[in-house]
Enzyme design. Structure first.
Site, short mmCIF file in Angstrom:
data_model
loop_
_atom_site.label_atom_id
_atom_site.label_comp_id
_atom_site.label_asym_id
_atom_site.label_seq_id
_atom_site.Cartn_x
_atom_site.Cartn_y
_atom_site.Cartn_z
N GLU A 311 -6.44 -43.18 4.01
CA GLU A 311 -7.70 -43.44 3.33
C GLU A 311 -8.41 -44.63 3.96
O GLU A 311 -9.64 -44.64 4.10
CB GLU A 311 -7.42 -43.70 1.84
N LYS A 397 -1.80 -34.86 -13.29
CA LYS A 397 -1.00 -34.52 -12.10
C LYS A 397 -0.42 -33.11 -12.22
O LYS A 397 -0.12 -32.47 -11.22
CB LYS A 397 0.14 -35.53 -11.94
N GLU A 405 -5.37 -25.22 -3.58
CA GLU A 405 -5.45 -25.77 -2.22
C GLU A 405 -4.25 -26.66 -1.88
O GLU A 405 -4.11 -27.09 -0.74
CB GLU A 405 -6.77 -26.54 -2.04
#
Lengths: 642, 393
Positions: A311, A397, A405
């Site tokens: 990230e 979660k 995906e």
């Protein structure tokens, strides 16, 4: 929550009656003290204090049900009624602000009779047996019944369910037969989270809590944060519990069952075993997981570090493309993507901003993809025989691991998401007394984690972890030289929305890991890095609206969003109850654990260095890492198809 | 439908806009002083002193204050507001305009009962005419700074929206549910601003008081319940309709006037009021004895009191907003108790339990609806115990 007055808060969608109370103040009365006598105890309290708060301040207990510290006042259950001198009727202590000297009595005959009747009435509509309830021994209605000596169902007790259980959602199950209409879930969803999936419908005895057009929860704009579960006083809301499947996998000798544990459950699971909040049981829990039969116990912090690299590099790439290449297609600020509640929120409420969302998967999902590829190869295990379980503080979660995906390994990357509460149940079922266990380390090869991974559990933690690495990578200066002990205090704390700036006054050489992506960082010299942090989606809305209006957050480079109050430590899968004090205690445990780590920066984690040497050889944000560690999102919008 | 005695109401004798003319040149405190001096209490039934309410709203700080007329006339057995709006709407609008000047508000809203939609063209025409006559809008009667206008807002049929805070929630577009009080609407009302909510009749009388003076009003009625009051009379009587009587009239005198001298009982105050049996007919209709918004339902000798109790309880089970426990669930238990009584299956001890539950509902409910919903049940159980316990299994 916020103390803004209803008059000033043009922003909230909550009805005025459900917003924080506005206390009428006389001229010169602001900030004054007022005396009140509660059960013959005299006390002075700030003007506008509720009777409930005044009573609590002197140790007098008034029972409550619809009241919750995190939520605005409803005053609907009437369990907290008291006698107030001069008032014809009993008054709800939670909703009555003291604005003049007052005498209050909290347990007169009338009060006791009224409370007993109210509890009897609630029980007359509460279907179900305590034995078979997920909230047995942790139910506020059960406690009230005990406290008020309910010995029979004076006004009857339902023998048949009235509603079908809605188990459509991967995250939250609604059993309205157990609902006592306290509306905490409604207030949580609208006022605290600014989502508004739940609302009271119909009137009188037909009143019930409903989704839009009574659609299944899976089909409405629920973000799966589970904050409603944490605040439900009964078992009407609970998480979708996969423990039976997890046990079945453990019991199956052909399966290699792996569990990764996130930083927040370890800081809170002790609460399920009678410990005070804030006692971390990280390594005791490792022992318990082995005793339960898990083959490997890994630390999610490893992929938290991996997330920081992916990230962080994504951010540097975006900045370079925007600042150097002047590419107009680059979306800034970049938003974090590790909170699945936040991801679903932005998909529903701000789909036009999805390009801003980091494509990096959350640590949970990165771990699954790495386990079923890198780890499977390394240990020569067929990935189809690996069962990946994720211990998370989170109900969202569960939805995330079921996203279509999330199968880049060729299999479902994570098979089951388990909450802190569910693991506590498994541990109890295995006859284990968790707090008394000896300590065990995490298993290799992902046994080394850093303090940066740990603090992912608290609001501001992802930002602090990212800054620790980005600062060092870009400037070459050790972060300790800028922030004492590498504690980046400006991004910490429970303030709803935070903003910080950092001027880059020096740049260093590009580290080996990033040589394929950057030749130098000179283009960042003199730039001021602007970051934002918010937690709870109501605060996320404030930041998003500021960005839309071109405010200061639109000028940020990187913003951390967490769906839950306090960050993951306040997640929808954490032990019940929750309150600001409990979340602060959990945060203290998390920051203490961070301090104890020798390696506290993600890019210094030797296992991270190793995985980029051995597996993701082309480095961060490369082809393979994009395939396994990054994802895409679905613009969902707010409008629900028929 | 036009009530036959409507033309005899005092309202017919008032010079149009005399009250507004008087108020236009008075200071805010003088207007409120006049209303306070009349000692008028709210005509909706709760009996809060109107002058005090206006004074609190006038003193409250806010950006935009509101004058709201509660025309959600939903109490079973009351229809006097409909008659006032049909025949004397000008007086109501005049009273609202005076209130606007008194509290410093420029916006008036009439919250009109959904079932009264057919009155809208009539009321809109009067409002349009008043605007043309400079009795509404900017610079009313040529007085600079005296701005006030009125618009209509339709209710949607919930009884609870007659409760002022539920009415305000409904005005704001929310589910009509009562708020916690305090804070009161005079401080935090519509849109969080200081708001007065008064009954249709209260505004009409306020205009009369400004026209004829507080002393005129105060001279009628009792010391604690001044003035005249409109009553909606229905049921087992020879002459149902809208009546005007001075406050403090005895039940007996009222019943004689409407041709119901031999009544078995009378329900005063609608479903949320009390059922008064014949032996108590010498009691007075006044805030200090039997308070009412004006609904009088007469029960003749042949009426089954348990059926009457059932009718009222069915109403409250239907109309409880469902927010607070005592009202939402308590009314259901009282109705189930009536069903047990009908079948002769309610024990004395369970009936005592229900009476005690009724007391809890009166004490612990969040708003006036729940606090008054057991009244009819309790007064029928108290006054007609032999009749209702007499059913055979």
């Amino acid at each position: 929550m916020s103390n803004t007055s209803a008059k000033d808060d043009k922003f909230s969608r909550a009805p005025v009656s459900q917003r924080p109370m506005v206390v009428p103040t006389q001229e010169g009365g602001i900030g004054g003290q007022v005396s009140v006598t509660i059960d013959s105890v005299d006390v002075k309290v700030p003007l506008g204090t509720t009777i409930l708060d005044a009573a609590r301040s002197i140790g007098i207990r008034i029972p409550t049900l619809c009241y919750h510290e995190d939520l605005c006042i409803a005053g609907v259950c009437r369990v907290c009624v008291v006698e107030v001198e001069g008032q014809r009727t009993l008054q709800a202590a939670c909703a009555y602000p003291i604005t003049a000297p007052t005498k209050v009595k909290t347990h007169t005959r009338k009060v006791r009779q009224a409370r007993r009747h109210i509890i009897d009435l609630l029980l007359s509509n509460h279907y179900g047996e305590c034995y078979t309830c997920s909230r047995n021994n942790n139910c506020e209605l059960q406690s009230l019944a005990k406290e008020y000596g309910v010995d029979f169902f004076r006004f009857g007790h339902p023998t048949e369910p009235r509603f079908e259980i809605d188990d459509s959602s991967h995250s939250v199950i609604r059993d309205m037969n157990k609902c006592v209409l306290c509306r905490r879930c409604v207030r949580t969803c609208i006022d605290m989270q600014e989502v508004g999936v739940l609302e009271a419908v119909y009137r009188g005895a037909d009143t019930r809590i409903c989704t839009f057009q009574d659609k299944p929860l899976a089909d409405v704009i629920c973000i799966n944060c589970g904050q409603c579960i944490n605040r439900c006083p009964t078992g009407a809301l609970r998480a979708n519990d996969p423990t039976d499947d997890v046990w079945a996998a453990i019991d199956d000798p052909t399966k290699h069952v792996i569990i990764q544990t996130a930083p927040s459950p370890r800081a809170a699971i002790g609460e399920c075993f009678g410990l005070e909040p804030g006692v971390p049981l990280t390594f005791e829990m490792n022992t318990a997981l082995k005793l339960c039969g898990f083959d490997r116990v890994f630390d999610t912090n490893f992929t938290a570090d991996l997330t920081i690299i992916e990230e962080g590099v994504e951010l540097l790439l975006r900045l370079k493309k925007a600042l150097v290449d002047k590419d107009p297609s680059i979306s800034l600020p970049q938003f974090t993507s590790c909170s699945p509640g936040w991801v679903k929120y932005i998909e529903h409420f701000y789909p036009e901003y999805l390009p801003n969302l980091s494509s990096a998967k959350s640590p949970q999902q990165m771990f699954g993809a790495v386990i079923k590829t890198y780890y499977a190869q390394m240990h020569n295990i067929d990935p189809k025989d690996i069962v990946c379980v994720a211990l998370m503080p989170c109900s969202a979660k569960k939805f995330e691991c079921n996203r279509p995906e999330m199968t880049s390994s060729g299999f479902k990357d994570i098979d089951y998401g388990l909450t802190s509460r569910e693991l506590a149940k498994m541990i109890s079922e295995a006859g284990i007394d968790l707090p008394k266990l000896h300590k065990s380390p995490f298993d290799d090869p992902f046994g080394t984690a850093t303090g940066s991974g740990v603090i992912f559990g608290a609001t501001g933690g992802v930002m602090e972890a990212a800054l620790r690495s980005v600062i060092e990578i870009v400037t070459g200066i050790r972060v300790e030289e800028i922030f004492e002990h590498a504690d980046i205090i400006p991004v910490r704390g429970f303030e709803g929305v935070k903003y910080a700036e950092l001027k880059i006054e020096k740049v260093g050489p590009v580290p080996d890991l990033l040589k394929g992506l950057f030749t130098d960082f000179n283009w960042l010299l003199g730039a001021t890095l602007k970051v934002g942090i918010c937690h709870g989606t109501a605060n996320a809305k404030k930041v998003m609206e500021d960005i839309k209006a071109g405010g200061k957050f639109s000028q940020c480079h990187f913003i951390e969003f967490m769906a839950c109050p306090g960050g993951c430590l306040g997640g929808g899968g954490q032990p019940i109850p929750t309150s600001p004090a409990i979340r602060e205690a959990r945060a203290r445990a998390i920051y203490a654990e961070d301090s104890a780590y020798t390696v506290r920066k993600s890019h210094e984690n030797p296992d991270i260095v190793k995985i980029y040497t051995e597996f993701f050889k082309e480095g961060p944000c490369s082809h393979l890492s994009h395939h396994l560690l990054h994802t895409h999102y679905t613009p969902r919008g707010k409008y629900i198809a028929e | 439908m036009k009530a036959k005695n409507a033309s005899k109401l005092t309202f017919s004798t008032i010079t149009p806009n005399a009250g507004l003319t008087a108020a236009a040149d008075k200071s805010r405190s003088d207007i409120i002083g006049e209303i306070s001096a009349s000692k008028m209490k709210g005509r909706g039934g709760a009996g809060f002193p109107t002058g005090t309410k206006w004074n609190l709203a006038a003193a409250a700080r806010g950006n935009q204050k509101y004058v709201v007329c509660n025309a959600d006339e939903g109490e079973p057995g009351t229809f006097k507001d409909r008659v006032i709006l049909l025949d004397h709407a000008d007086l109501v609008f005049e009273g609202m305009t005076i209130a606007g000047k008194a509290i410093g508000s420029s916006i008036g809203i009439v919250y009109l009962r959904g079932e009264y939609t057919y009155l809208v063209p009539h009321l809109e025409a009067i409002l349009a005419r008043r605007r043309e006559e400079k009795l509404l809008g900017k610079s009313i009667m040529g007085r600079n700074g005296f701005d006030f206008d009125i618009h209509l807002h339709m209710g949607s049929g919930a009884y609870v929206c007659g409760e002022e805070t539920a009415l305000i929630e409904s005005l704001e577009g929310h589910r009509g549910e009562p708020r916690n009080r305090p804070p009161y609407p005079v401080d935090t009302g519509y849109m969080g601003e200081p708001t007065i909510v008064n009954n249709v009749e209260t505004f009409a009388w306020a205009a009369c008081i400004m026209s004829k003076g507080a002393d005129w009003f105060k001279a009628i009625g009792t010391d604690k319940s001044t003035g005249l009051k409109l009553f909606s009379v229905s049921g087992d009587c020879a002459y149902p309709g809208v009546y005007e009587f001075p406050m403090g009239i005895t039940v007996r005198k009222l019943l004689e006037s409407v041709g119901a001298a031999d009544a078995k009982a009378v329900q005063i105050g609608g479903a949320s009021g009390h059922c008064i049996p014949a032996p108590e007919f010498d009691r007075t209709i006044a805030y200090e004895d039997i308070a009412t918004g004006g609904s009088i339902i007469v029960f003749g000798q042949g009426r089954d009191m348990l059926q009457i109790a059932r009718n009222f309880m069915e109403f409250f089970v239907e109309e409880s907003c469902g927010q607070c426990t005592p009202c939402r669930d308590g009314n259901v238990k009282l109705l189930e108790g009536i069903e047990m009584l009908e079948m002769g299956e309610c024990s004395m001890s369970y009936l005592r339990e229900l009476e005690s539950l009724g007391e809890t509902m009166q004490l612990a409910s969040k708003c006036g609806l729940g606090q008054s919903s057991p009244n009819a049940f309790l007064s029928i159980v108290k006054n007609f115990k032999e009749e209702i316990m007499g059913r055979l299994p």
